[in-house]
Design a protein around this motif. Sequence first.
Motif, PDB file in Angstrom:
ATOM      1  N   PRO A  30       0.804  -1.225   0.000  1.00  0.00           N
ATOM      2  CA  PRO A  30       0.000   0.000   0.000  1.00  0.00           C
ATOM      3  C   PRO A  30       0.837   1.277   0.000  1.00  0.00           C
ATOM      4  N   GLU A  34      -3.589   5.615   0.307  1.00  0.00           N
ATOM      5  CA  GLU A  34      -4.555   4.636  -0.179  1.00  0.00           C
ATOM      6  C   GLU A  34      -5.489   4.196   0.954  1.00  0.00           C
ATOM      7  N   VAL A  36      -7.190   1.184   2.507  1.00  0.00           N
ATOM      8  CA  VAL A  36      -6.732  -0.195   2.443  1.00  0.00           C
ATOM      9  C   VAL A  36      -7.517  -1.086   3.396  1.00  0.00           C
ATOM     10  N   THR A  63      -7.262   2.353   7.263  1.00  0.00           N
ATOM     11  CA  THR A  63      -6.929   0.939   7.076  1.00  0.00           C
ATOM     12  C   THR A  63      -7.796   0.087   7.982  1.00  0.00           C
ATOM     13  N   TYR A  77     -12.444   0.307  -1.454  1.00  0.00           N
ATOM     14  CA  TYR A  77     -11.043   0.355  -1.040  1.00  0.00           C
ATOM     15  C   TYR A  77     -10.165   0.515  -2.269  1.00  0.00           C
ATOM     16  N   ASP A  78      -9.044   1.216  -2.094  1.00  0.00           N
ATOM     17  CA  ASP A  78      -8.069   1.323  -3.174  1.00  0.00           C
ATOM     18  C   ASP A  78      -7.297   0.024  -3.341  1.00  0.00           C
ATOM     19  N   ARG A  79      -7.039  -0.639  -2.194  1.00  0.00           N
ATOM     20  CA  ARG A  79      -6.245  -1.865  -2.241  1.00  0.00           C
ATOM     21  C   ARG A  79      -6.669  -2.804  -1.115  1.00  0.00           C
ATOM     22  N   THR A 104     -10.542  -2.016  -7.243  1.00  0.00           N
ATOM     23  CA  THR A 104      -9.723  -2.325  -6.066  1.00  0.00           C
ATOM     24  C   THR A 104      -8.566  -3.223  -6.458  1.00  0.00           C
ATOM     25  N   THR A 106      -5.431  -5.727  -5.694  1.00  0.00           N
ATOM     26  CA  THR A 106      -5.219  -6.741  -4.663  1.00  0.00           C
ATOM     27  C   THR A 106      -3.760  -7.168  -4.631  1.00  0.00           C
TER      28      THR A 106
END
Length: 328
Positions: A30, A34, A36, A63, A77-79, A104, A106
């Motif tokens: 991340p 971001e 997350v 997060t 979520y971005d990641r 998103t 992964t």
Amino acid sequence: MTHVEDELNSQPACWTRAAGEAARHRDALPAAGERVAVVGCGTSYFMAQAVAALREGAGQGETDAFAASEFPYGRPYDRVVALTRSGTTTEVLELLGRLRGTATRTTAVTADPATPVMGAADEVVVLDFADERSVVQTRFATTALTLLRAHLGLHTDSVVADGRTALTTPVPQSLVECTQFTFLGRGWTVGLANEAGLKMREASLSWTEAYPAMEYRHGPISITTKGTATWMFGEAPEGLAEQVQGTGGLWLAGGLDPLAELVRAQRLAVAVAAARGLDPDRPRHLTRSVILTADASAHEAGAAGIPGPRDPQAPHDASESAGSADSV
């Protein structure tokens, strides 16, 4: 020496290597800012709790941590970072499959590059040097956490030094003889406390609980008495040690880095198992990776657009058995 003992003894060396490789994996991990989610099952879920608290506490961005089976798909979520030692756990593969092709990104952190997770995640970090033969997970979990801790700039050489101290300090016999264990944490160490409790249950079948330290006063302290132990990961709330000591219970203030304190708890689990005549390499009712039955997992994996896990009757090595991961 059991597989568990051999693997937990290797943790400081694994941490040093993971910290050294963190920069190489920067683009897969991340980025600051971001949004997350960190996910896993069992031990990996508890490491996710620690990572999420560390990252948010470091000001890197919002997060969250979830058990893979409880991921809220409607939340953006971005990641998503998935921690999976085996790379075969059904819930993790299903989650990654459902996120494939969405906005998103992964990332999977795994120990085995010859598993379905390699094709399920957008990016993969392989910590094969921290893989384990044991059902009970020790070094992969702490090494994955160290990688992410180093990525956040929160790992230091003193953590490794404390890990070595944790491996050489004798486990007190008075602690081995306790009949109940409570582990407490605050912030990122709540996840470590949860994991310490899980290790005690898995390896030694102990009566074990874990709580955020301040929550321990709201009821759980009532079970504390002579013959029980309360172990604090990190700095204790003011007055808590005195309250526990007043019950007649054994209070342990963790003086090492909390990750090293987890190593001490791992060693306690093995010591209690030995005292009770148990084999920590063969924990009751547990296997190395949780895979649904062949028909069910193939159906779910196909629906998710990912390859199904290999036949659970044909493990890829002698350490992985049918229906057997990351849950331990």
